[in-house]
Design a protein around this motif. Structure first.
Motif: not given
Length: 257
Positions: A21-31, A97-106, A188-195
Motif C-alpha cells: 500500500e502507498v496511499g493515505s491508509g499507509l500514512h495513517g491519514i485516510a478518512i 517511491i520510497l514508501l514500499p521500502l518502509f511500509a509496515p508488514e500489514d 534518519g528514518r521514515l515511520t509508517l504510519p506517521m507518528p
C-alpha cells in the motif's frame, strides 16, 4: 474501457517481487468513506527487456477508473515499476517511491525473497539528497496551492475550495510530505504510519480544521532547512555502490543466470 491500463500485465505480474500500500491508509491519514486505495509494486523485467533487444518495460499501471477520471472512495490505483526504474527513482529520493521500502508488514501485499532483501536495503537509500528532494516536492505543492508557477499537478476539487477556502486534501498531502522530510532530516528514518502527533496534525488539515492556508505549513520547511544547514544523521548521497551490486545479483538470481 471501464478502467485504465498501461503496460504488459503478464510481464509485471510474472516478475513481481514486492507490492505494498502507498496511499493515505499507509500514512495513517485516510478518512473513512473518502479515500481511494493506492498500491505500488516492483517487478524484475525479463532479460530480453533489460539486456536484450526487446523494448524495456519500466512500468505498469492499472486503475479502477477510466482514463481521465479521478479516483474516489472504493477505487484502486496500482502502479508497478521495473526494479531498475524503481532503484533509480529511490536513489534520487522520490518521496512516493520510497514508501514500499518502509511500509509496515500489514501493508505488504506481496513479497518474495528478493523483495524482502530490497526492503532490508531501505536505510541505504536515505541521504541528504533525499531530504532536498522532499523540500523540492514541498515547494512545488506549496506553489500550486498558492496559485503560483505550474498548476498542472493540482487536482480539481472546487467543492473543497468552496467549502474551506482552499483544497484541504492537497494541503494535507503537502504537510504530510513536509513532516516526513523533517523526520528523515532529524532522525534518519521514515515511520509508517506517521507518528501520532504528525498524523493528527495532518488529519486536522484534511478535515478542514485549519482555517488559513498560511497556517498549514508554518515552520515545517524552516525546520528542514535548519537541519540541512546544521547537519543530519545521513550521508550526502545514497549508497549507490551497495544498491547497484545488489541489483546486479538480484537480476541474475531472478533470471537464474
Amino acid at each position: 474501457m471501464t478502467h485504465t491500463e498501461h503496460g504488459d500485465a503478464a510481464t509485471a505480474r510474472a516478475g513481481e517481487i514486492l507490492r505494498t500500500e502507498v496511499g493515505s491508509g499507509l500514512h495513517g491519514i485516510a478518512i473513512a468513506g473518502t479515500d481511494d486505495h493506492d498500491e505500488m509494486g516492483v517487478f524484475v523485467e525479463p532479460p530480453e527487456c533489460a539486456i536484450g533487444l526487446r523494448a524495456p518495460m519500466d512500468h505498469y499501471v492499472w486503475r479502477t477508473q477510466p482514463e481521465g477520471h479521478h479516483s474516489g472512495h472504493g477505487d484502486t490505483d496500482l502502479v508497478m515499476y521495473s526494479l531498475r526504474k524503481f532503484l533509480k527513482l529511490a536513489v534520487a529520493g522520490n518521496p512516493t517511491i520510497l514508501l514500499p521500502l518502509f511500509a509496515p508488514e500489514d501493508s505488504v501485499y506481496a513479497v518474495t525473497d528478493l523483495g524482502a532483501e530490497l526492503r532490508a536495503l531501505a536505510p541505504a537509500f536515505l541521504s541528504r539528497r533525499t531530504v532536498e528532494r522532499f523540500v523540492g516536492y514541498l515547494d512545488g505543492q506549496t506553489d500550486r496551492l498558492l496559485g503560483l508557477g505550474r498548476q498542472g499537478g493540482l487536482p480539481n476539487r472546487p467543492e473543497l475550495v468552496e467549502r474551506y477556502g482552499y483544497d484541504v486534501k492537497y494541503a494535507s498531502h503537502a504537510l504530510r510530505l513536509g513532516l516526513q522530510g523533517l523526520e528523515i532530516a532529524e532522525h534518519g528514518r521514515l515511520t509508517l504510519p506517521m507518528p501520532d502527533a504528525d498524523r493528527e496534525r495532518v488529519l486536522n488539515v484534511k478535515s478542514g480544521g485549519v482555517a488559513e492556508l498560511d497556517d498549514v505549513l508554518a515552520d515545517v520547511k524552516a525546520r528542514i532547512l535548519a537541519r540541512l544547514e546544521s547537519g543530519m544523521p545521513l550521508p550526502d548521497e545514497a549508497d549507490t555502490d551497495r544498491i547497484s551490486a545488489w541489483s546486479v545479483d538480484a537480476h541474475r538470481r531472478h533470471w537464474k543466470f
